[in-house]
Design a protein around this motif. Structure first.
Motif, PDB file in Angstrom:
ATOM      1  N   HIS A 105       0.820  -1.215   0.000  1.00  0.00           N
ATOM      2  CA  HIS A 105       0.000   0.000   0.000  1.00  0.00           C
ATOM      3  C   HIS A 105       0.856   1.268   0.000  1.00  0.00           C
ATOM      4  N   GLY A 106       2.150   1.117  -0.265  1.00  0.00           N
ATOM      5  CA  GLY A 106       3.032   2.282  -0.353  1.00  0.00           C
ATOM      6  C   GLY A 106       3.590   2.774   0.957  1.00  0.00           C
ATOM      7  N   VAL A 107       3.490   1.963   2.016  1.00  0.00           N
ATOM      8  CA  VAL A 107       3.964   2.373   3.335  1.00  0.00           C
ATOM      9  C   VAL A 107       5.344   1.780   3.588  1.00  0.00           C
ATOM     10  N   GLU A 108       6.299   2.625   3.962  1.00  0.00           N
ATOM     11  CA  GLU A 108       7.600   2.134   4.402  1.00  0.00           C
ATOM     12  C   GLU A 108       7.471   1.634   5.844  1.00  0.00           C
ATOM     13  N   VAL A 109       8.122   0.520   6.160  1.00  0.00           N
ATOM     14  CA  VAL A 109       7.984  -0.086   7.485  1.00  0.00           C
ATOM     15  C   VAL A 109       9.363  -0.251   8.123  1.00  0.00           C
ATOM     16  N   VAL A 110       9.471   0.190   9.370  1.00  0.00           N
ATOM     17  CA  VAL A 110      10.673  -0.031  10.189  1.00  0.00           C
ATOM     18  C   VAL A 110      10.227  -0.804  11.418  1.00  0.00           C
ATOM     19  N   ASP A 111      10.761  -1.997  11.602  1.00  0.00           N
ATOM     20  CA  ASP A 111      10.398  -2.869  12.723  1.00  0.00           C
ATOM     21  C   ASP A 111      11.693  -3.283  13.415  1.00  0.00           C
ATOM     22  N   ALA A 112      11.939  -2.772  14.616  1.00  0.00           N
ATOM     23  CA  ALA A 112      13.213  -3.022  15.291  1.00  0.00           C
ATOM     24  C   ALA A 112      13.021  -3.005  16.800  1.00  0.00           C
ATOM     25  N   PRO A 113      13.921  -3.665  17.546  1.00  0.00           N
ATOM     26  CA  PRO A 113      13.858  -3.634  19.015  1.00  0.00           C
ATOM     27  C   PRO A 113      14.046  -2.215  19.539  1.00  0.00           C
ATOM     28  N   PRO A 114      13.721  -1.982  20.811  1.00  0.00           N
ATOM     29  CA  PRO A 114      13.764  -0.618  21.360  1.00  0.00           C
ATOM     30  C   PRO A 114      15.098   0.088  21.189  1.00  0.00           C
ATOM     31  N   ASP A 115      16.213  -0.621  21.385  1.00  0.00           N
ATOM     32  CA  ASP A 115      17.514   0.042  21.300  1.00  0.00           C
ATOM     33  C   ASP A 115      17.928   0.333  19.858  1.00  0.00           C
ATOM     34  N   ARG A 116      17.357  -0.411  18.881  1.00  0.00           N
ATOM     35  CA  ARG A 116      17.742  -0.196  17.485  1.00  0.00           C
ATOM     36  C   ARG A 116      16.712   0.585  16.685  1.00  0.00           C
ATOM     37  N   LEU A 117      15.529   0.796  17.262  1.00  0.00           N
ATOM     38  CA  LEU A 117      14.489   1.516  16.520  1.00  0.00           C
ATOM     39  C   LEU A 117      14.872   2.966  16.214  1.00  0.00           C
ATOM     40  N   PRO A 118      15.400   3.755  17.176  1.00  0.00           N
ATOM     41  CA  PRO A 118      15.725   5.150  16.847  1.00  0.00           C
ATOM     42  C   PRO A 118      16.704   5.304  15.683  1.00  0.00           C
ATOM     43  N   PRO A 119      17.880   4.617  15.684  1.00  0.00           N
ATOM     44  CA  PRO A 119      18.767   4.779  14.522  1.00  0.00           C
ATOM     45  C   PRO A 119      18.172   4.223  13.238  1.00  0.00           C
ATOM     46  N   ALA A 120      17.391   3.140  13.324  1.00  0.00           N
ATOM     47  CA  ALA A 120      16.776   2.575  12.123  1.00  0.00           C
ATOM     48  C   ALA A 120      15.768   3.551  11.523  1.00  0.00           C
ATOM     49  N   LEU A 121      14.990   4.230  12.375  1.00  0.00           N
ATOM     50  CA  LEU A 121      14.024   5.209  11.878  1.00  0.00           C
ATOM     51  C   LEU A 121      14.740   6.408  11.263  1.00  0.00           C
ATOM     52  N   ALA A 122      15.804   6.862  11.901  1.00  0.00           N
ATOM     53  CA  ALA A 122      16.576   7.987  11.338  1.00  0.00           C
ATOM     54  C   ALA A 122      17.187   7.597   9.991  1.00  0.00           C
ATOM     55  N   ASP A 123      17.679   6.368   9.873  1.00  0.00           N
ATOM     56  CA  ASP A 123      18.239   5.906   8.598  1.00  0.00           C
ATOM     57  C   ASP A 123      17.167   5.858   7.509  1.00  0.00           C
ATOM     58  N   ALA A 124      15.964   5.413   7.870  1.00  0.00           N
ATOM     59  CA  ALA A 124      14.881   5.363   6.889  1.00  0.00           C
ATOM     60  C   ALA A 124      14.535   6.762   6.394  1.00  0.00           C
ATOM     61  N   TYR A 125      14.521   7.717   7.301  1.00  0.00           N
ATOM     62  CA  TYR A 125      14.252   9.111   6.918  1.00  0.00           C
ATOM     63  C   TYR A 125      15.337   9.633   5.975  1.00  0.00           C
ATOM     64  N   LEU A 126      16.600   9.370   6.308  1.00  0.00           N
ATOM     65  CA  LEU A 126      17.700   9.849   5.464  1.00  0.00           C
ATOM     66  C   LEU A 126      17.675   9.186   4.090  1.00  0.00           C
ATOM     67  N   SER A 127      17.295   7.913   4.038  1.00  0.00           N
ATOM     68  CA  SER A 127      17.201   7.222   2.750  1.00  0.00           C
ATOM     69  C   SER A 127      16.092   7.835   1.889  1.00  0.00           C
ATOM     70  N   LEU A 128      14.941   8.126   2.487  1.00  0.00           N
ATOM     71  CA  LEU A 128      13.873   8.774   1.737  1.00  0.00           C
ATOM     72  C   LEU A 128      14.299  10.161   1.271  1.00  0.00           C
ATOM     73  N   LYS A 129      15.033  10.856   2.099  1.00  0.00           N
ATOM     74  CA  LYS A 129      15.495  12.198   1.740  1.00  0.00           C
ATOM     75  C   LYS A 129      16.502  12.128   0.604  1.00  0.00           C
ATOM     76  N   ALA A 130      17.403  11.143   0.675  1.00  0.00           N
ATOM     77  CA  ALA A 130      18.395  10.983  -0.389  1.00  0.00           C
ATOM     78  C   ALA A 130      17.745  10.625  -1.713  1.00  0.00           C
ATOM     79  N   ALA A 131      16.654   9.854  -1.649  1.00  0.00           N
ATOM     80  CA  ALA A 131      15.962   9.451  -2.871  1.00  0.00           C
ATOM     81  C   ALA A 131      14.973  10.499  -3.370  1.00  0.00           C
ATOM     82  N   GLY A 132      14.864  11.632  -2.636  1.00  0.00           N
ATOM     83  CA  GLY A 132      13.944  12.673  -3.065  1.00  0.00           C
ATOM     84  C   GLY A 132      12.481  12.299  -2.938  1.00  0.00           C
ATOM     85  N   ARG A 133      12.154  11.451  -1.966  1.00  0.00           N
ATOM     86  CA  ARG A 133      10.781  10.974  -1.827  1.00  0.00           C
ATOM     87  C   ARG A 133      10.001  11.698  -0.732  1.00  0.00           C
ATOM     88  N   LEU A 134      10.572  12.794  -0.231  1.00  0.00           N
ATOM     89  CA  LEU A 134       9.847  13.566   0.763  1.00  0.00           C
ATOM     90  C   LEU A 134       9.000  14.633   0.077  1.00  0.00           C
TER      91      LEU A 134
END
Length: 430
Positions: free
Chosen positions: A401-430
């Protein structure tokens, strides 16, 4: 003073009760002397009625961090006040020291410092200040409790702050401060430079190359001033504890790291926290104040054991975000909640915005899936593998349905979410 048989009971002002034992003339004389000393000591103890008490200090303290508050005592009486003071706070504030000795000359002031290391989020109201004034002999005294209103807001823990330097280093690479050839739809043209081995040939600027003797390529930088709407689910599933902390607190930590990176990237961030009603809302805060505004609002959030209203969340996002933006939904990948609550609304949301769902995974499930030690562990592993498969199915359904998903344990969720944001920004998808 009353004496009955072998026991005499003496009531002194302030609720002090003294039991006197003994019979005979000698005992009565000794008891009378003791009582006289106590009465004199009480008489010469400084009055607490003339004491003024006020509090000052840190009004905001991070969860698990240390702050200080100061009690200022002003003795408006005519006698020196010697005694003990107790600064009242609730147990979760972990106030130290609990009691302190004081010596306040007449007409002077003293300050007593209390250190707080709170273990729970939210507003912590100070309790009563209990003061005991002793006489010159220290045998008797007066006691009174005074109000000194003061409130400390305990902010959510920002444990993922340690990942911020690494994420900002990657952001600098995307922003062209280091050599990079990132090209995405909607990225802004930055500059021209000479071609080097490994550059994308699609970035060659043929017109500029024709005018020079060397091959020239375009460099790009991610677009700025984009908008991010962070939605915190405060419903039933956010109350579950994973790794010793509630899912809601882990989601807050991830949201704070994402906000810190986004602000440094030149983007704007808004916050919505909701279940069946909107519990917190920060919209339009300046880049310099947005992180402080987020933490202040998050401090008061508590999970509610009800199913969230995804329709309300969707309507709130669409109401504040008229133009395309990144919507970050921090919730759980609960199959029933996603299929019955989110999916009926996701098409409307993803048609107008880029949607990113971030969920807190339980590392214990992965441990159970890997354990084959005994028959009981094998059954538990089978259940854990089934739960993982169901979670993966829901994630795949959301991606369709076009939704990006980040699923990670509590200690890894913050950096994983930040990486997903940076990847979308790098790809010009914001």
């Amino acid at each position: 003073m009353t004496l009955t048989g072998r026991t005499g009971l003496v009531a002194v002002a302030g609720g002090l009760v003294i039991a006197v034992f003994g019979t005979g003339v000698a005992s009565l004389i000794v008891n009378a002397a003791i009582l006289a000393a106590l009465a004199a000591d009480l008489l010469f103890a400084a009055s607490i009625a003339g004491l003024q008490v006020s509090r000052s200090g840190d009004t905001k303290i991070g969860l698990g961090q240390t702050g200080t508050t100061t009690l200022t005592l002003i003795n408006t009486g005519h006698r020196r006040l010697r005694g003990m003071i107790r600064d009242g706070w609730r147990p979760s504030a972990l106030a130290q020291p609990g009691r302190s000795r004081i010596n306040v000359p007449a007409g002077r002031r003293v300050a007593v410092t209390t250190t707080l290391t709170p273990s729970r989020r939210g507003d912590v109201a100070a309790g009563l200040v209990t003061i005991r004034s002793f006489g010159p002999l220290g045998l008797a005294g007066r006691q009174r409790s005074l109000a000194a209103p003061f409130t400390v807001r305990v902010l959510p823990a920002f444990l993922s702050r340690k990942h911020l330097p690494a994420k900002l280093a990657r952001l600098r690479e995307l922003d062209g401060q280091h050599r990079s050839m990132i090209r995405g739809q909607g990225s802004e043209f930055d500059s021209l430079r000479a071609y080097v081995l490994g550059d994308d040939v699609r970035s060659i600027d043929w017109r500029s190359t024709a005018r020079r003797a060397d091959i020239v390529v375009r460099t790009w930088r991610p677009e700025r001033d984009r908008r991010i709407v962070i939605v915190l689910d405060t419903g039933r599933t956010s109350a579950g504890r994973v790794g010793g902390i509630p899912r809601l607190d882990a989601s807050m930590d991830a949201a704070l790291l994402l906000t810190a990176v986004a602000v440094r990237a030149g983007d704007r961030a808004d916050l919505i926290a909701a279940d069946r009603r909107v519990r917190a809302r920060v919209v339009g805060a300046g880049r310099g104040e947005v992180l402080a505004a987020f933490t202040s609002e998050m401090a008061l959030l508590e999970p509610d054991l009800i199913e969230p209203d995804i329709g309300l969340m969707t309507a709130t996002v669409l109401g504040i975000a008229r133009q395309r933006c990144l919507v970050v939904l921090l919730t759980d990948l609960n199959p029933a909640a996603i299929e019955e609550g989110l999916l009926p609304h996701i098409q409307l949301l993803s048609a107008r915005h880029q949607v990113l769902l971030a969920a807190v995974a339980d590392p214990r499930v992965a441990e159970m899936a890997a354990d084959r030690g005994d028959p009981g562990a094998i059954y538990a592993a089978a259940a854990a593998i089934a739960a993982q498969a169901e979670r993966s199915r829901i994630a795949a359904l959301l991606r369709r349905h076009g939704v990006e998903v980040v699923d990670a344990p509590p200690d890894r969720l913050p950096p994983a979410l930040a990486d997903a944001y940076l990847s979308l920004k790098a790809a010009g998808r914001l």
